[in-house]
Design a protein around this motif. Sequence first.
Motif, PDB file in Angstrom:
ATOM      1  N   ALA A 133       0.800  -1.234   0.000  1.00 36.88           N
ATOM      2  CA  ALA A 133       0.000   0.000   0.000  1.00 36.88           C
ATOM      3  C   ALA A 133       0.831   1.282   0.000  1.00 36.88           C
ATOM      4  O   ALA A 133       0.490   2.236  -0.716  1.00 36.88           O
ATOM      5  N   PRO A 134       1.936   1.391   0.770  1.00 37.76           N
ATOM      6  CA  PRO A 134       2.708   2.647   0.736  1.00 37.76           C
ATOM      7  C   PRO A 134       3.222   3.014  -0.646  1.00 37.76           C
ATOM      8  O   PRO A 134       3.387   4.203  -0.947  1.00 37.76           O
ATOM      9  N   TYR A 135       3.483   2.019  -1.506  1.00 43.50           N
ATOM     10  CA  TYR A 135       3.978   2.320  -2.854  1.00 43.50           C
ATOM     11  C   TYR A 135       2.932   3.053  -3.680  1.00 43.50           C
ATOM     12  O   TYR A 135       3.277   3.763  -4.630  1.00 43.50           O
ATOM     13  N   ALA A 136       1.650   2.871  -3.325  1.00 45.08           N
ATOM     14  CA  ALA A 136       0.583   3.561  -4.051  1.00 45.08           C
ATOM     15  C   ALA A 136       0.503   5.042  -3.688  1.00 45.08           C
ATOM     16  O   ALA A 136      -0.204   5.804  -4.359  1.00 45.08           O
ATOM     17  N   VAL A 137       1.203   5.448  -2.639  1.00 42.25           N
ATOM     18  CA  VAL A 137       1.209   6.854  -2.227  1.00 42.25           C
ATOM     19  C   VAL A 137       2.280   7.597  -3.029  1.00 42.25           C
ATOM     20  O   VAL A 137       3.447   7.186  -3.019  1.00 42.25           O
ATOM     21  N   PRO A 138       1.931   8.667  -3.743  1.00 45.70           N
ATOM     22  CA  PRO A 138       2.957   9.418  -4.493  1.00 45.70           C
ATOM     23  C   PRO A 138       4.069   9.916  -3.579  1.00 45.70           C
ATOM     24  O   PRO A 138       3.838  10.210  -2.400  1.00 45.70           O
TER      25      PRO A 138
ATOM     26  N   ILE B 220       3.444  13.225  -1.726  1.00 40.49           N
ATOM     27  CA  ILE B 220       2.479  13.098  -0.637  1.00 40.49           C
ATOM     28  C   ILE B 220       3.116  12.407   0.558  1.00 40.49           C
ATOM     29  O   ILE B 220       2.904  12.802   1.717  1.00 40.49           O
ATOM     30  N   ALA B 221       3.901  11.369   0.284  1.00 42.20           N
ATOM     31  CA  ALA B 221       4.580  10.668   1.371  1.00 42.20           C
ATOM     32  C   ALA B 221       5.549  11.596   2.096  1.00 42.20           C
ATOM     33  O   ALA B 221       5.639  11.574   3.334  1.00 42.20           O
TER      34      ALA B 221
ATOM     35  N   MET C 262       3.553  14.000   4.274  1.00 41.63           N
ATOM     36  CA  MET C 262       3.026  13.297   5.448  1.00 41.63           C
ATOM     37  C   MET C 262       4.115  13.075   6.496  1.00 41.63           C
ATOM     38  O   MET C 262       3.926  13.380   7.686  1.00 41.63           O
TER      39      MET C 262
ATOM     40  N   VAL D 297       8.215   3.717   1.328  1.00 42.09           N
ATOM     41  CA  VAL D 297       7.486   3.724   0.060  1.00 42.09           C
ATOM     42  C   VAL D 297       7.828   2.511  -0.798  1.00 42.09           C
ATOM     43  O   VAL D 297       6.936   1.868  -1.374  1.00 42.09           O
TER      44      VAL D 297
END
Length: 309
Positions: free
Chosen positions: A134-139, A142-143, A146, A184
């Motif tokens: 799931a973390p890889y789906a976060v650009p 954005i990461a 955050m 990520v």
Amino acid sequence: MSVISTPAQAPKGAPLARRNRTSGAQRRAVALFIAPFGILFLAFYAIPIVYAVVQSLLTVEREGTFGKPRQVFGGFVQYEQVFQNTAFWESVGRVLLFGVVQVPIMLGLALLFALLLDSPLLKGKKFFRLAFFAPYAVPGVIAAIMWGFLYSPSLSPFGAVTSNVDFLGGNLVLWAIANIVTWVYVGYNMLIIYSSLLAIPTEIYEAARLDGASNIQIAWRIKIPLVIPAIILTAVFSIIGTLQLLAEPQTLRSFSSAINSTFTPNLAVYTTASVPNYNLAAAFSVVLALATFILSFVFLKSTQRKVTQ
């Protein structure tokens, strides 16, 4: 007297003509399928590389102080500036240190998670596979935002920790970025290694269990040696990504004063192009691309030699 009729014989060149027509049709079909890739490869890879090399060989001249600028051929003038730019080479050394520490940790975690997913003892594999990935789906931007809030003492919900540990200070900000990159990309590398594990025939595991091997022994002596090519592949990808580090430090600049405009090589290229000094930025890019290619090639060849021995 009866007449025996014989079938009409085809001309000797007919089969050859049919084969030529078939091979011609096959070549056209192959060309048709390859054409989209070829066009995109030329438009977004080959042509930009050639353009960058050409730009790196040019320099800007003016007639007088306020004269109109014009580009002329300057040879290796821009490259002389690149090799004399200490800030750029400091940034290269910084990301090399980053890669030496971060890449093994990230790939070690990816291998561990892949082995856990492949273990017959783990329950809820679908949930964990999604949770790890799931973390890889976060650009990346954005990461970084955050984690920037999590690191900031005045904004983080973990104020008791961030007020005592300066994650955004000069001593720890590089490793704060390493934590973001690891968070990520662990799931991405895990899927590559896990896919390689799934390709191993189950008969090998059954034979090992019949010989009395435990799950840990199977993982250490069978699974890990067989997925070494996948680990090498992820390592090459990680080396390339390390030298291209940009989004995370660029985003964290708004949270930390320890990140300057030349913190990483790509950030130095971006800053130089924003001046604007496109010719020097192009020379930076060419040198960085060559360094990435050489480092990846040497790593790949050295690891392949060790695997084959």
